[in-house]
Design a protein around this motif. Structure first.
Motif, PDB file in Angstrom:
ATOM      1  N   MET A   1      27.089  70.006 -14.677  1.00  0.00           N
ATOM      2  CA  MET A   1      27.783  69.649 -13.448  1.00  0.00           C
ATOM      3  C   MET A   1      26.893  70.003 -12.261  1.00  0.00           C
ATOM      4  O   MET A   1      25.930  70.754 -12.392  1.00  0.00           O
ATOM      5  CB  MET A   1      29.091  70.436 -13.298  1.00  0.00           C
ATOM      6  N   LYS A   2      27.268  69.475 -11.109  1.00  0.00           N
ATOM      7  CA  LYS A   2      26.662  69.955  -9.872  1.00  0.00           C
ATOM      8  C   LYS A   2      27.748  70.040  -8.810  1.00  0.00           C
ATOM      9  O   LYS A   2      28.654  69.214  -8.751  1.00  0.00           O
ATOM     10  CB  LYS A   2      25.528  69.043  -9.414  1.00  0.00           C
ATOM     11  N   PHE A   3      27.664  71.082  -7.986  1.00  0.00           N
ATOM     12  CA  PHE A   3      28.562  71.191  -6.850  1.00  0.00           C
ATOM     13  C   PHE A   3      28.110  70.184  -5.803  1.00  0.00           C
ATOM     14  O   PHE A   3      26.925  70.126  -5.456  1.00  0.00           O
ATOM     15  CB  PHE A   3      28.535  72.613  -6.285  1.00  0.00           C
ATOM     16  N   ASN A   4      29.056  69.410  -5.316  1.00  0.00           N
ATOM     17  CA  ASN A   4      28.747  68.312  -4.413  1.00  0.00           C
ATOM     18  C   ASN A   4      29.308  68.532  -3.021  1.00  0.00           C
ATOM     19  O   ASN A   4      28.923  67.850  -2.072  1.00  0.00           O
ATOM     20  CB  ASN A   4      29.319  67.005  -4.989  1.00  0.00           C
ATOM     21  N   ASP A   5      30.233  69.496  -2.901  1.00  0.00           N
ATOM     22  CA  ASP A   5      30.902  69.785  -1.642  1.00  0.00           C
ATOM     23  C   ASP A   5      31.539  71.160  -1.780  1.00  0.00           C
ATOM     24  O   ASP A   5      31.495  71.772  -2.850  1.00  0.00           O
ATOM     25  CB  ASP A   5      31.946  68.702  -1.342  1.00  0.00           C
TER      26      ASP A   5
END
Length: 311
Positions: free
Chosen positions: A146-150
């Motif tokens: 996953m990646k944090f996007n906000d």
């Protein structure tokens, strides 16, 4: 603090469900004031733990996960990263903000991802009892691909929280991919269920996470002894647990998005935590190729348009 007065006759959102029948908040953009919440959690002097398993080839996702977490996750609060891996030497060196620290914890490498998922529940339950209870107040358990996007902050924290799966949130309960075989401990009948929760993001207070992970692991061991494996492994058992132990906060699908276009789902205002697209067969080792094709094979066809009055 100076902020606008809450208006009892003016709901924050009128296009989505914002509270469950058991009075747990459903967290959407526009339903909270992060400045008020930050002040409240600073008064608690809370420390948040974030667990992630980077095992086998999934180690290639860890760098982006940590870099984006440093940008968006619990900004301004104390955070302990707990990295469970079979390859400690390959954990990337990330410059951490003040008040953050990282613990690298070696775990066994397993032949099958199903075995990793089962032992993930076991490991979290063991460390919750032996270590996390002394070191953190809340525990957030996330998948590494996953990646944090906000912004993902203290608005998610509660005694026990689960995240609604972005692939199924518009469906009726009888269409959810629950385990439907009565022989499994994860069995949920067709006429039961609230939401379909994703195992990629859950958490709560350490005692509650301990109870959840311990119960899921024990149920999976009973299934294994009976020569049955739930359809979606630990996620199936997580859904069974949260059906009978209602979460005190529910995160909307914006907290776990599949990177699809937001204009097709008007209720989703922001994509906060994004599932990385990947080629499940080759697991290429550079970020450009990782994001070329998501091959999990578990997403239903998205609706062409969700109406504004979804609920």
């Amino acid at each position: 603090m100076a902020y606008g007065q809450p208006q009892l006759l003016k709901p924050s959102r009128n296009d989505v469900l914002v509270v469950t029948p058991w009075l747990a908040p459903v967290v959407w953009e526009g339903t909270f004031n992060i400045h008020i919440l930050n002040q409240q959690f600073r008064q608690q002097n809370a420390t948040i733990g974030l667990t992630v398993f980077a095992v086998k080839k999934y180690i290639i996702f860890l760098k982006l996960f940590l870099e984006t977490a440093e940008t968006y996750f619990m900004v301004g609060h104390r955070v302990n990263y707990y990295i469970f891996t079979d390859q400690p030497k390959h954990v990337p060196q990330i410059l951490l903000q003040k008040g953050r620290q990282m613990a690298i914890l070696r775990v066994q490498s397993y032949a099958r991802w199903q075995d990793i998922s089962m032992h993930r529940m076991e490991v979290i339950s063991i460390f919750s009892q032996r270590r996390f209870l002394r070191e953190v107040d809340y525990l957030v358990c996330a998948d590494v691909d996953m990646k944090f996007n906000d912004h993902v902050g203290v608005e998610i924290l509660s005694s026990l929280f689960g995240t609604i799966h972005p692939g199924f949130f518009w469906l009726r309960r009888d269409a959810f991919p629950y385990e439907r075989r009565p022989q499994s401990q994860a069995y949920i009948p067709q006429d039961e269920g609230d939401f379909y929760y994703m195992a990629a993001l859950f958490g709560g207070s350490v005692p509650e996470v301990y109870r959840l992970t311990k119960a899921c692991h024990e149920a999976m061991m009973i299934d294994e002894a009976g020569h049955i494996e739930a359809i979606w492994h630990e996620e199936s058992h997580l859904n069974k647990y949260l059906l009978h132990h209602k979460p005190t906060k529910v995160l909307s699908p914006e907290y776990m998005w599949n990177n699809g276009p937001l204009n097709l789902t008007p209720c989703i205002k922001r994509s906060r935590f994004v599932i990385l697209q990947k080629d499940g067969k080759t697991m290429r080792t550079n970020d450009e190729n990782i994001e070329k094709g998501f091959g999990e094979g578990r997403w239903p066809v998205s609706p062409p348009h969700l109406p504004a009055t979804l609920f």
